[in-house]
Design a protein around this motif. Structure first.
Motif, PDB file in Angstrom:
ATOM      1  N   GLU A 101       0.818  -1.223   0.000  1.00  0.00           N
ATOM      2  CA  GLU A 101       0.000   0.000   0.000  1.00  0.00           C
ATOM      3  C   GLU A 101       0.847   1.267   0.000  1.00  0.00           C
ATOM      4  O   GLU A 101       0.299   2.372  -0.099  1.00  0.00           O
ATOM      5  N   GLU A 102       2.149   1.123   0.129  1.00  0.00           N
ATOM      6  CA  GLU A 102       3.029   2.291   0.196  1.00  0.00           C
ATOM      7  C   GLU A 102       4.378   1.897  -0.406  1.00  0.00           C
ATOM      8  O   GLU A 102       5.369   1.713   0.290  1.00  0.00           O
ATOM      9  N   LEU A 103       4.392   1.734  -1.726  1.00  0.00           N
ATOM     10  CA  LEU A 103       5.517   1.116  -2.411  1.00  0.00           C
ATOM     11  C   LEU A 103       6.838   1.854  -2.226  1.00  0.00           C
ATOM     12  O   LEU A 103       7.906   1.266  -2.377  1.00  0.00           O
ATOM     13  N   GLU A 104       6.763   3.144  -1.912  1.00  0.00           N
ATOM     14  CA  GLU A 104       8.015   3.879  -1.714  1.00  0.00           C
ATOM     15  C   GLU A 104       8.679   3.509  -0.379  1.00  0.00           C
ATOM     16  O   GLU A 104       9.833   3.883  -0.126  1.00  0.00           O
ATOM     17  N   TYR A 105       7.965   2.745   0.465  1.00  0.00           N
ATOM     18  CA  TYR A 105       8.511   2.372   1.780  1.00  0.00           C
ATOM     19  C   TYR A 105       9.142   0.983   1.717  1.00  0.00           C
ATOM     20  O   TYR A 105       8.462  -0.023   1.545  1.00  0.00           O
ATOM     21  N   SER A 106      10.455   0.940   1.874  1.00  0.00           N
ATOM     22  CA  SER A 106      11.180  -0.332   1.898  1.00  0.00           C
ATOM     23  C   SER A 106      11.325  -0.805   3.339  1.00  0.00           C
ATOM     24  O   SER A 106      11.578  -0.006   4.244  1.00  0.00           O
ATOM     25  N   LEU A 107      11.157  -2.090   3.568  1.00  0.00           N
ATOM     26  CA  LEU A 107      11.262  -2.633   4.923  1.00  0.00           C
ATOM     27  C   LEU A 107      12.695  -2.620   5.445  1.00  0.00           C
ATOM     28  O   LEU A 107      12.913  -2.668   6.653  1.00  0.00           O
ATOM     29  N   LYS A 108      13.663  -2.560   4.541  1.00  0.00           N
ATOM     30  CA  LYS A 108      15.069  -2.548   4.945  1.00  0.00           C
ATOM     31  C   LYS A 108      15.355  -3.663   5.955  1.00  0.00           C
ATOM     32  O   LYS A 108      15.885  -3.433   7.039  1.00  0.00           O
ATOM     33  N   ASP A 109      14.976  -4.888   5.555  1.00  0.00           N
ATOM     34  CA  ASP A 109      15.088  -6.026   6.458  1.00  0.00           C
ATOM     35  C   ASP A 109      16.456  -6.717   6.397  1.00  0.00           C
ATOM     36  O   ASP A 109      16.628  -7.805   6.922  1.00  0.00           O
ATOM     37  N   ARG A 110      17.421  -6.061   5.768  1.00  0.00           N
ATOM     38  CA  ARG A 110      18.816  -6.515   5.711  1.00  0.00           C
ATOM     39  C   ARG A 110      19.026  -7.701   4.771  1.00  0.00           C
ATOM     40  O   ARG A 110      20.088  -8.301   4.770  1.00  0.00           O
ATOM     41  N   THR A 111      18.019  -8.034   3.990  1.00  0.00           N
ATOM     42  CA  THR A 111      18.185  -9.057   2.961  1.00  0.00           C
ATOM     43  C   THR A 111      18.290  -8.371   1.610  1.00  0.00           C
ATOM     44  O   THR A 111      17.548  -7.427   1.324  1.00  0.00           O
ATOM     45  N   HIS A 112      19.214  -8.841   0.793  1.00  0.00           N
ATOM     46  CA  HIS A 112      19.465  -8.242  -0.515  1.00  0.00           C
ATOM     47  C   HIS A 112      19.553  -9.362  -1.552  1.00  0.00           C
ATOM     48  O   HIS A 112      20.421 -10.230  -1.450  1.00  0.00           O
ATOM     49  N   THR A 113      18.653  -9.341  -2.512  1.00  0.00           N
ATOM     50  CA  THR A 113      18.684 -10.316  -3.606  1.00  0.00           C
ATOM     51  C   THR A 113      18.961  -9.569  -4.900  1.00  0.00           C
ATOM     52  O   THR A 113      18.229  -8.637  -5.251  1.00  0.00           O
ATOM     53  N   ILE A 114      20.013  -9.955  -5.582  1.00  0.00           N
ATOM     54  CA  ILE A 114      20.436  -9.266  -6.805  1.00  0.00           C
ATOM     55  C   ILE A 114      20.515 -10.284  -7.934  1.00  0.00           C
ATOM     56  O   ILE A 114      21.203 -11.308  -7.819  1.00  0.00           O
ATOM     57  N   LEU A 115      19.809 -10.010  -9.012  1.00  0.00           N
ATOM     58  CA  LEU A 115      19.827 -10.878 -10.189  1.00  0.00           C
ATOM     59  C   LEU A 115      20.564 -10.169 -11.314  1.00  0.00           C
ATOM     60  O   LEU A 115      20.195  -9.053 -11.688  1.00  0.00           O
ATOM     61  N   LEU A 116      21.594 -10.815 -11.843  1.00  0.00           N
ATOM     62  CA  LEU A 116      22.363 -10.256 -12.956  1.00  0.00           C
ATOM     63  C   LEU A 116      22.057 -11.042 -14.223  1.00  0.00           C
ATOM     64  O   LEU A 116      22.262 -12.258 -14.278  1.00  0.00           O
TER      65      LEU A 116
END
Length: 228
Positions: A101-116
């Motif tokens: 409901e507020e897409l500009e708000y990131s949870l910043k839960d310390r998980t990072h998934t990066i797809l190259l």
């Protein structure tokens, strides 16, 4: 930085995985790097499962949830891992949790998934990343890149040391598995003798994925004069 290749992660009574590369820095942050050659249409789901096991292994019984460190899961794909997005040729995609409901708000839960997407449009990325990907695919460098040059030099060193004349990525899966096993056993020759005698057998069995006939582990220990 501690780096381990072919690291097995167990989840009791559930699916076990083997990570291509797992690194841990001094702060306890974890970095998992995976190479995906064939498109099995499961990169998103696979990255989620890998991420969950990385996080699950961070806390001991008395730790607080706030003690969870940063975790990075990075998939290097020779195909577009996200085919249904507006830009399937995008080279780099960051996946993160947000409030719907507020897409500009990131949870910043310390998980990072990066797809190259190594097959993506390289014109859209910075010179270092472009050079890295071109070096990884052993393509001509379109510009000077420190990262690309470092990787090219690393490939040259590997070829000089091991006499490899073909790109690792062009090898068959069986050939890749054989190279990885040789590297694992070379490492095992160094670290298993440092273990207590009663721990050496289990360590050798783990290197051979607990082969039922136990012959490979036994032969390895005896051929290298490792008491067990």
């Amino acid at each position: 930085m501690k780096i381990i290749s072919e690291k097995r992660l167990k989840n009791v009574n559930h699916k076990e995985i083997r990570l291509d590369i797992l690194a841990t820095d001094k702060q306890g942050n974890k970095y998992n790097i995976e190479m995906q050659v064939a498109d099995e249409h499961n990169v998103v789901e696979r990255s989620l499962y890998y991420q969950s096991l990385l996080v699950a292994g961070m806390l001991d019984a008395r730790d607080k949830y706030q003690d969870i460190r940063q975790s990075y899961v990075i998939f290097l794909c020779l195909f577009s891992p996200l085919k249904d997005v507006q830009r399937p040729d995008r080279v780099i995609s960051h996946l993160e949790r947000r409030v719907t409901e507020e897409l500009e708000y990131s949870l910043k839960d310390r998980t990072h998934t990066i797809l190259l997407n190594l097959d993506g449009d390289l014109r859209t990325v910075n010179p270092n990343l472009r050079g890295f990907i071109q070096a990884l695919k052993q393509q001509p460098q379109t510009n000077t890149s420190d990262l690309g040059n470092q990787l090219i030099q690393a490939f040259k060193d590997i070829k000089a040391d091991q006499g490899k004349e073909r790109s690792y990525m062009m090898l068959t899966k069986a050939e890749q598995d054989e190279i990885r096993m040789k590297e694992r056993l070379e490492s095992a020759k160094r670290y298993i003798p440092r273990l207590r005698i009663e721990e050496r057998w289990d360590a050798a069995m783990e290197e051979f994925d607990y082969d039922a006939d136990k012959a490979k582990a036994k032969a390895f220990l005896e051929e290298n004069n490792i008491e067990y």
